[in-house]
Write a protein that holds these residues in place. Structure first.
Motif, mmCIF file in Angstrom:
data_model
loop_
_atom_site.group_PDB
_atom_site.id
_atom_site.type_symbol
_atom_site.label_atom_id
_atom_site.label_comp_id
_atom_site.label_asym_id
_atom_site.label_seq_id
_atom_site.Cartn_x
_atom_site.Cartn_y
_atom_site.Cartn_z
ATOM 1 N N ILE A 153 50.329 31.028 39.950
ATOM 2 C CA ILE A 153 51.284 31.504 40.942
ATOM 3 C C ILE A 153 51.568 32.976 40.667
ATOM 4 O O ILE A 153 51.822 33.368 39.530
ATOM 5 C CB ILE A 153 52.592 30.668 40.939
ATOM 6 C CG1 ILE A 153 53.563 31.171 42.004
ATOM 7 C CG2 ILE A 153 53.230 30.649 39.579
ATOM 8 C CD1 ILE A 153 54.733 30.234 42.255
ATOM 9 N N GLU A 154 51.447 33.790 41.715
ATOM 10 C CA GLU A 154 51.739 35.214 41.640
ATOM 11 C C GLU A 154 52.867 35.483 42.631
ATOM 12 O O GLU A 154 52.766 35.115 43.798
ATOM 13 C CB GLU A 154 50.526 36.055 42.041
ATOM 14 C CG GLU A 154 49.314 35.844 41.178
ATOM 15 C CD GLU A 154 48.104 36.587 41.716
ATOM 16 O OE1 GLU A 154 48.231 37.790 42.024
ATOM 17 O OE2 GLU A 154 47.047 35.953 41.829
ATOM 18 N N THR A 155 53.933 36.130 42.163
ATOM 19 C CA THR A 155 55.081 36.391 43.019
ATOM 20 C C THR A 155 55.429 37.866 42.967
ATOM 21 O O THR A 155 55.557 38.442 41.894
ATOM 22 C CB THR A 155 56.294 35.551 42.569
ATOM 23 O OG1 THR A 155 55.916 34.181 42.562
ATOM 24 C CG2 THR A 155 57.463 35.737 43.505
ATOM 25 N N THR A 156 55.596 38.453 44.149
ATOM 26 C CA THR A 156 56.006 39.839 44.276
ATOM 27 C C THR A 156 57.226 39.876 45.187
ATOM 28 O O THR A 156 57.193 39.334 46.289
ATOM 29 C CB THR A 156 54.882 40.703 44.883
ATOM 30 O OG1 THR A 156 53.714 40.551 44.087
ATOM 31 C CG2 THR A 156 55.284 42.157 44.941
ATOM 32 N N ILE A 157 58.293 40.503 44.706
ATOM 33 C CA ILE A 157 59.516 40.619 45.494
ATOM 34 C C ILE A 157 59.771 42.093 45.757
ATOM 35 O O ILE A 157 59.837 42.895 44.830
ATOM 36 C CB ILE A 157 60.717 39.977 44.773
ATOM 37 C CG1 ILE A 157 60.461 38.477 44.605
ATOM 38 C CG2 ILE A 157 62.005 40.238 45.533
ATOM 39 C CD1 ILE A 157 61.545 37.742 43.849
ATOM 40 N N ASN A 158 59.907 42.423 47.026
ATOM 41 C CA ASN A 158 60.189 43.794 47.438
ATOM 42 C C ASN A 158 61.658 43.853 47.838
ATOM 43 O O ASN A 158 62.060 43.267 48.828
ATOM 44 C CB ASN A 158 59.294 44.196 48.603
ATOM 45 C CG ASN A 158 59.418 45.650 48.950
ATOM 46 O OD1 ASN A 158 60.393 46.307 48.596
ATOM 47 N ND2 ASN A 158 58.436 46.163 49.660
ATOM 48 N N ALA A 159 62.442 44.584 47.050
ATOM 49 C CA ALA A 159 63.882 44.687 47.298
ATOM 50 C C ALA A 159 64.238 46.149 47.514
ATOM 51 O O ALA A 159 64.351 46.907 46.566
ATOM 52 C CB ALA A 159 64.658 44.128 46.118
ATOM 53 N N LYS A 160 64.376 46.541 48.768
ATOM 54 C CA LYS A 160 64.730 47.921 49.097
ATOM 55 C C LYS A 160 63.782 48.905 48.425
ATOM 56 O O LYS A 160 64.190 49.926 47.916
ATOM 57 C CB LYS A 160 66.162 48.219 48.669
ATOM 58 C CG LYS A 160 67.203 47.623 49.547
ATOM 59 C CD LYS A 160 67.486 48.565 50.669
ATOM 60 C CE LYS A 160 68.759 48.154 51.350
ATOM 61 N NZ LYS A 160 69.069 48.959 52.456
ATOM 62 N N GLY A 161 62.492 48.572 48.383
ATOM 63 C CA GLY A 161 61.518 49.477 47.812
ATOM 64 C C GLY A 161 61.258 49.284 46.335
ATOM 65 O O GLY A 161 60.311 49.819 45.798
ATOM 66 N N THR A 162 62.079 48.526 45.642
ATOM 67 C CA THR A 162 61.838 48.243 44.232
ATOM 68 C C THR A 162 61.018 46.969 44.148
ATOM 69 O O THR A 162 61.327 45.978 44.792
ATOM 70 C CB THR A 162 63.169 48.071 43.478
ATOM 71 O OG1 THR A 162 63.928 49.263 43.618
ATOM 72 C CG2 THR A 162 62.921 47.797 42.018
ATOM 73 N N ILE A 163 59.976 47.010 43.352
ATOM 74 C CA ILE A 163 59.041 45.894 43.265
ATOM 75 C C ILE A 163 59.259 45.119 41.969
ATOM 76 O O ILE A 163 59.303 45.703 40.892
ATOM 77 C CB ILE A 163 57.586 46.398 43.283
ATOM 78 C CG1 ILE A 163 57.335 47.353 44.444
ATOM 79 C CG2 ILE A 163 56.604 45.235 43.284
ATOM 80 C CD1 ILE A 163 57.428 46.739 45.799
#
Length: 177
Positions: free
Chosen positions: A50-60
């Motif tokens: 499982i690979e998870t990427t969260i983009n929060a207001k431009g912060t990865i």
């Protein structure tokens, strides 16, 4: 939180997707606005990944894990992301004290435009340069788990690069025109 789940060489099912959404929704406590999470499920060799990427207001924020059981990998990914976010939030709070408006605004949004091309370039990434200082650039580099980070220096309006040295310290390359 908007969650996109993609399965590659992996057969997903409703219970797993509901569990992923439930676990990632818990991480929403770190953010005040809507954020996007991209989850990729795959099967490699004898492991489920499982690979998870969260983009929060431009912060990865990014984490990946592989295990015999996808639920074990999911638990470890959730723990990694939670640790990253907690550490990041603590550093921001320490740096900016009570100024909550500065949470994620200064970090560039990275867009991955991966595609193979002829010759030596096998991957191309583009991102918007936003002003920040070198400490913020180092923090963003750590969050991405990269060895270097390109940023726009807020004091000089020049494009600079911070990088991780083999001795564990950081280097700074400043550009001049």
């Amino acid at each position: 939180m908007k969650i996109n789940i993609i399965a590659k060489n992996f057969r997903s099912y409703n219970h797993l997707e509901e569990t992923i959404e439930k676990k990632l929704e818990r991480l929403g406590k770190f953010f005040s606005d809507d954020i996007e999470a991209h989850v990729k499920l795959s099967h490699e060799a004898n492991l489920q990944k499982i690979e998870t990427t969260i983009n929060a207001k431009g912060t990865i924020f990014r984490a990946e894990e592989a295990a015999d059981d996808i639920y074990d990998a999911l638990d470890r990914v959730e723990h990694k992301l939670s640790s990253q976010m907690s550490k990041f939030k603590g550093k921001l709070e320490k740096r900016y004290k009570d100024n909550k408006a500065l949470k994620f605004e200064f970090f560039p949004e990275i867009q991955d435009t991966s595609e193979e091309k002829e010759g030596r370039i096998v991957r191309n990434k583009q991102f918007e340069l936003r002003p920040m200082d070198e400490k913020e650039a180092v923090l963003q580099m750590e969050m991405l788990h990269h060895d270097f980070f390109v940023y726009l220096d807020m004091n000089t309006d020049s494009v600079n690069v911070v990088y991780k040295r083999k001795d564990g310290n950081y280097g700074l390359i400043e550009t001049k025109y």
